[in-house]
Design a protein around this motif. Structure first.
Motif, mmCIF file in Angstrom:
data_model
loop_
_atom_site.group_PDB
_atom_site.id
_atom_site.type_symbol
_atom_site.label_atom_id
_atom_site.label_comp_id
_atom_site.label_asym_id
_atom_site.label_seq_id
_atom_site.Cartn_x
_atom_site.Cartn_y
_atom_site.Cartn_z
ATOM 1 N N ARG A 106 22.990 -9.494 -7.998
ATOM 2 C CA ARG A 106 24.466 -9.459 -8.214
ATOM 3 C C ARG A 106 25.503 -10.334 -7.347
ATOM 4 O O ARG A 106 26.293 -11.120 -7.743
ATOM 5 C CB ARG A 106 24.881 -8.069 -8.250
ATOM 6 N N LEU A 107 25.057 -10.301 -6.080
ATOM 7 C CA LEU A 107 25.759 -11.123 -5.101
ATOM 8 C C LEU A 107 25.353 -12.622 -5.210
ATOM 9 O O LEU A 107 26.494 -13.411 -5.220
ATOM 10 C CB LEU A 107 25.067 -10.639 -3.755
ATOM 11 N N ALA A 108 24.386 -12.727 -5.549
ATOM 12 C CA ALA A 108 23.881 -14.325 -5.751
ATOM 13 C C ALA A 108 24.783 -14.973 -7.299
ATOM 14 O O ALA A 108 25.161 -15.934 -7.114
ATOM 15 C CB ALA A 108 22.396 -14.433 -6.209
ATOM 16 N N GLY A 109 24.972 -13.862 -8.245
ATOM 17 C CA GLY A 109 25.804 -14.246 -9.255
ATOM 18 C C GLY A 109 27.250 -14.532 -8.756
ATOM 19 O O GLY A 109 27.816 -15.546 -9.250
ATOM 20 N N LYS A 110 27.708 -13.593 -8.119
ATOM 21 C CA LYS A 110 29.177 -13.617 -7.682
ATOM 22 C C LYS A 110 29.499 -14.716 -6.920
ATOM 23 O O LYS A 110 30.282 -15.367 -7.016
ATOM 24 C CB LYS A 110 29.676 -12.508 -6.928
ATOM 25 N N LEU A 111 28.376 -15.286 -5.991
ATOM 26 C CA LEU A 111 28.820 -16.411 -5.101
ATOM 27 C C LEU A 111 28.011 -17.505 -5.510
ATOM 28 O O LEU A 111 28.105 -18.479 -4.870
ATOM 29 C CB LEU A 111 28.267 -16.149 -3.706
ATOM 30 N N LYS A 112 27.484 -17.659 -6.871
ATOM 31 C CA LYS A 112 26.661 -18.657 -7.187
ATOM 32 C C LYS A 112 25.855 -19.380 -6.141
ATOM 33 O O LYS A 112 25.682 -20.465 -5.853
ATOM 34 C CB LYS A 112 27.702 -19.749 -7.730
ATOM 35 N N ALA A 113 25.020 -18.540 -5.746
ATOM 36 C CA ALA A 113 24.195 -18.716 -4.231
ATOM 37 C C ALA A 113 22.581 -18.935 -4.964
ATOM 38 O O ALA A 113 22.171 -18.303 -5.934
ATOM 39 C CB ALA A 113 24.408 -17.531 -3.433
ATOM 40 N N GLY A 114 22.057 -19.605 -3.762
ATOM 41 C CA GLY A 114 20.691 -19.629 -3.971
ATOM 42 C C GLY A 114 20.037 -18.286 -3.394
ATOM 43 O O GLY A 114 20.496 -17.743 -2.321
ATOM 44 N N LEU A 115 18.945 -17.668 -3.738
ATOM 45 C CA LEU A 115 18.547 -16.546 -3.180
ATOM 46 C C LEU A 115 16.976 -16.557 -2.957
ATOM 47 O O LEU A 115 16.159 -17.015 -3.672
ATOM 48 C CB LEU A 115 18.730 -15.236 -4.272
ATOM 49 N N ALA A 116 16.711 -16.145 -1.711
ATOM 50 C CA ALA A 116 15.231 -15.931 -1.303
ATOM 51 C C ALA A 116 15.157 -14.482 -0.974
ATOM 52 O O ALA A 116 15.694 -14.115 -0.037
ATOM 53 C CB ALA A 116 14.877 -16.945 -0.332
ATOM 54 N N ALA A 117 14.085 -13.991 -1.462
ATOM 55 C CA ALA A 117 13.684 -12.407 -1.031
ATOM 56 C C ALA A 117 12.485 -12.650 -0.244
ATOM 57 O O ALA A 117 11.556 -13.340 -0.317
ATOM 58 C CB ALA A 117 13.609 -11.589 -2.169
ATOM 59 N N ASN A 118 12.093 -11.381 0.709
ATOM 60 C CA ASN A 118 11.192 -11.232 1.427
ATOM 61 C C ASN A 118 10.898 -12.229 2.493
ATOM 62 O O ASN A 118 9.777 -12.965 2.582
ATOM 63 C CB ASN A 118 9.824 -11.121 0.597
ATOM 64 N N VAL A 119 11.905 -12.852 3.005
ATOM 65 C CA VAL A 119 11.858 -13.781 3.785
ATOM 66 C C VAL A 119 11.102 -13.458 5.201
ATOM 67 O O VAL A 119 11.821 -12.270 5.790
ATOM 68 C CB VAL A 119 13.290 -14.647 4.296
ATOM 69 N N ILE A 120 10.182 -14.529 5.805
ATOM 70 C CA ILE A 120 9.423 -13.995 7.038
ATOM 71 C C ILE A 120 9.640 -14.872 8.200
ATOM 72 O O ILE A 120 9.250 -14.633 9.136
ATOM 73 C CB ILE A 120 7.962 -13.685 6.533
ATOM 74 N N GLU A 121 10.459 -15.793 7.899
ATOM 75 C CA GLU A 121 10.676 -16.903 9.080
ATOM 76 C C GLU A 121 11.885 -17.264 9.107
ATOM 77 O O GLU A 121 12.774 -17.155 8.060
ATOM 78 C CB GLU A 121 9.670 -17.861 9.102
ATOM 79 N N LEU A 122 12.347 -17.872 10.278
ATOM 80 C CA LEU A 122 13.796 -18.511 10.283
ATOM 81 C C LEU A 122 13.680 -19.659 9.457
ATOM 82 O O LEU A 122 12.778 -20.392 9.065
ATOM 83 C CB LEU A 122 14.245 -18.817 11.673
ATOM 84 N N PRO A 123 14.922 -20.009 8.933
ATOM 85 C CA PRO A 123 14.799 -21.310 8.036
ATOM 86 C C PRO A 123 14.205 -22.569 8.686
ATOM 87 O O PRO A 123 14.667 -22.923 9.695
ATOM 88 C CB PRO A 123 16.281 -21.442 7.421
ATOM 89 N N ASP A 124 13.787 -23.372 8.004
ATOM 90 C CA ASP A 124 13.419 -24.926 8.413
ATOM 91 C C ASP A 124 14.594 -25.712 8.017
ATOM 92 O O ASP A 124 14.550 -26.267 6.949
ATOM 93 C CB ASP A 124 12.006 -25.283 8.042
ATOM 94 N N LEU A 125 15.406 -26.036 9.073
ATOM 95 C CA LEU A 125 16.516 -27.076 8.718
ATOM 96 C C LEU A 125 16.030 -28.578 8.883
ATOM 97 O O LEU A 125 16.854 -29.286 8.101
ATOM 98 C CB LEU A 125 17.668 -26.742 9.545
ATOM 99 N N SER A 126 14.965 -28.658 8.972
ATOM 100 C CA SER A 126 14.515 -30.395 9.174
ATOM 101 C C SER A 126 14.105 -30.552 7.508
ATOM 102 O O SER A 126 13.961 -31.741 7.488
ATOM 103 C CB SER A 126 13.207 -30.377 10.079
ATOM 104 N N ALA A 127 13.690 -29.563 6.901
ATOM 105 C CA ALA A 127 13.711 -29.819 5.538
ATOM 106 C C ALA A 127 14.591 -29.386 4.438
ATOM 107 O O ALA A 127 14.512 -28.656 3.590
ATOM 108 C CB ALA A 127 12.298 -29.148 5.244
ATOM 109 N N GLY A 128 15.848 -29.562 5.009
ATOM 110 C CA GLY A 128 17.047 -29.144 4.192
ATOM 111 C C GLY A 128 17.390 -27.919 4.707
ATOM 112 O O GLY A 128 17.819 -27.510 5.667
#
Ligand code: FAD
Length: 320
Positions: A106-128
Motif C-alpha cells: 500500500r505504501l509503495a502504491g501511495k509513494l510510487k516507490a520501489g519495494l524490496a522485502a526481506n532485505v539482509i544487507e545495507l544497500p550497495d550505492l556503487s551499483a545505483g
C-alpha cells in the motif's frame, strides 16, 4: 530529505526489530549524507519515543490519534506515506512483520516507490541502489536494483546488530489527515499470545515436535524455556493435534523466526519446518535418531532422548 523509518510498538515500547530498523535506517542516512527520522504510531511516552535516538534517529514523528491505537495496515500506511511526503524522504525502512506486510504494498502504491522485502544487507550505492534480499525461505538471494525515486526497504530481523549511544531524539506530534477510506478495515481487538516471551521477537527459542509424545510432557520444554528466558515453539503436527496453540507453530506455513538460538527437541527437520527456522543464528538439535535430517542443518547436535536431555539442560542452565 531524511531517511524515514517506521518503528513499530509493542505495548508502548519500541520493538527490538524496530530498533534494528532504526539503526539500519540511520546507517543508510549516513551513506546518503542525511539524517534519520522515525515515525511511531500509537500510544507511547516521550522518553520511549526519544529513545529512538539511541539507535541513530535524530527526530521522531509521533502519530497518537486514538483511532490508530489498534494496528491497521491501511491507516498506518497512510500515516507513513504522509510522513515520507512531509520529510521528502527518498528511503523508507521498516522491519518485516505481519503489520509491515499489510503496509508495504500500500505504501509503495501511495509513494510510487520501489519495494524490496526481506532485505539482509545495507544497500550497495556503487551499483545505483542495489539491495540484497533473502528469497525462497532463505534458500537463495535476490539483488534488487531499486530505480524509482522513492525506495522502500523491509528488512529481515537480525539483519543488523544495533549499537547504542546515549543520544536522544527530538519528538514532534504528527497528525496527518485521515479519512473514512483508511478505516474500511478496522481491527476490533488484538489478543496477545500467551507466554512470557513473544515468539516472533524472541532471541532464544525452545521448540519441540512429535518426539515429545503428548501435550502432558510439555513441562520439560517450558522449564528449559523459562530457565533461558526463551519463547516456546512447536512443529506443525503438534499444533494440528492441539498439543500446543497454533501461534507457536513455526515453519513454512507458520511463524518464521530468526533467533540467536533455536533449540529443536524431537523434531525431524522436514523441509517445511526448516523454512521457518533456517535463518536462526545457532541451531541445536536434540533427537534420538542419529539419521534425523535436522542434524544436517544443526550447529550443535545431541543424539539422545529428549526426556533425558531437556531436564539435564535445564539443570545446567539453572546452575549458571
Ligand atoms: P516427526 O516427523 O514425527 O518427527 C519426530 C522426531 O522426533 C523424529 O525425528 C524422531 O526421531 C524424534 N523423536 C521421537 N522420540 C524422541 C525422543 N524420545 N527423544 C528425541 N527424539 C525423539 N511442519 C512444520 O513443522 N511447520 C510447517 O510450517 C509445516 N508446513 C507444512 C506445509 C506443507 C504443505 C506440508 C505438506 C507439510 C508441512 N509441515 C510443516 C509438516 C512437515 O512436513 C513434517 O511432517 C513435520 O514438520 C514433522 O513434525 P515433527 O518433526 O514434529 O514430527
Amino acid at each position: 530529505m531524511s531517511v524515514l523509518i517506521f518503528a513499530e510498538l509493542d505495548e508502548g515500547k519500541l520493538k527490538k526489530s524496530s530498533q534494528e530498523a532504526i539503526f539500519y535506517g540511520a546507517k543508510v542516512a549516513d551513506m546518503l549524507g542525511t539524517s534519520a527520522t522515525a515515525i511511531v504510531i500509537g500510544q507511547a511516552d516521550d522518553s520511549e519515543l526519544a529513545s529512538a535516538g539511541r539507535f541513530g534517529a535524530t527526530k521522531v514523528l509521533h502519530a497518537a490519534d486514538g483511532k490508530l491505537n489498534e494496528p491497521n495496515g491501511m491507516a498506518y500506511s497512510t500515516v507513513v506515506a504522509a510522513a515520507a511526503q512531509q520529510e521528502s524522504s527518498k528511503v523508507v525502512v521498516l522491519a518485516k512483520s505481519s503489520l509491515a506486510d499489510a503496509m508495504t504494498a500500500r505504501l509503495a502504491g501511495k509513494l510510487k516507490a520501489g519495494l524490496a522485502a526481506n532485505v539482509i544487507e545495507l544497500p550497495d550505492l556503487s551499483a545505483g541502489f542495489r539491495v540484497k534480499s533473502s528469497i525462497y525461505t532463505g534458500k537463495a538471494f535476490a539483488y534488487n536494483d531499486l530505480k524509482a525515486d522513492v525506495k522502500i526497504l523491509a528488512i529481515k530481523k537480525n539483519t543488523i546488530t544495533p549499537e547504542e549511544t546515549e543520544a536522544t531524539a527530538s519528538v514532534e506530534t504528527f497528525s496527518p489527515a485521515l479519512n473514512e477510506s483508511d478505516f474500511v478495515i478496522t481491527v476490533k481487538k488484538t489478543e496477545k499470545a500467551t507466554g512470557d516471551v513473544l515468539l516472533p521477537e524472541a532471541d532464544l527459542v525452545v521448540s519441540a515436535g512429535r518426539g515429545l509424545k503428548g501435550p502432558e510432557n510439555w513441562a520439560i520444554v517450558e522449564d528449559l524455556a523459562k530457565a533461558l528466558g526463551a519463547a516456546t515453539a512447536c512443529s506443525k503436527p503438534v499444533s494440528d493435534l492441539d498439543w500446543r496453540p497454533h501461534h507457536e507453530h513455526v515453519g513454512q506455513t507458520g511463524i518464521k523466526v530468526s533467533p540467536n538460538l533455536y533449540i529443536a527437541a524431537g523434531i525431524s527437520g522436514a523441509i517445511q519446518h526448516l523454512a521457518g527456522v533456517n535463518s536462526s543464528k545457532v541451531i541445536v538439535v536434540i533427537n534420538k535418531d542419529p539419521e534425523a535430517p535436522f542434524f544436517k542443518s544443526a550447529d550443535y547436535g545431541i543424539v539422545g532422548d529428549v526426556f533425558d536431555v531437556l531436564p539435564r539442560l535445564t539443570k545446567a542452565v539453572q546452575g549458571l
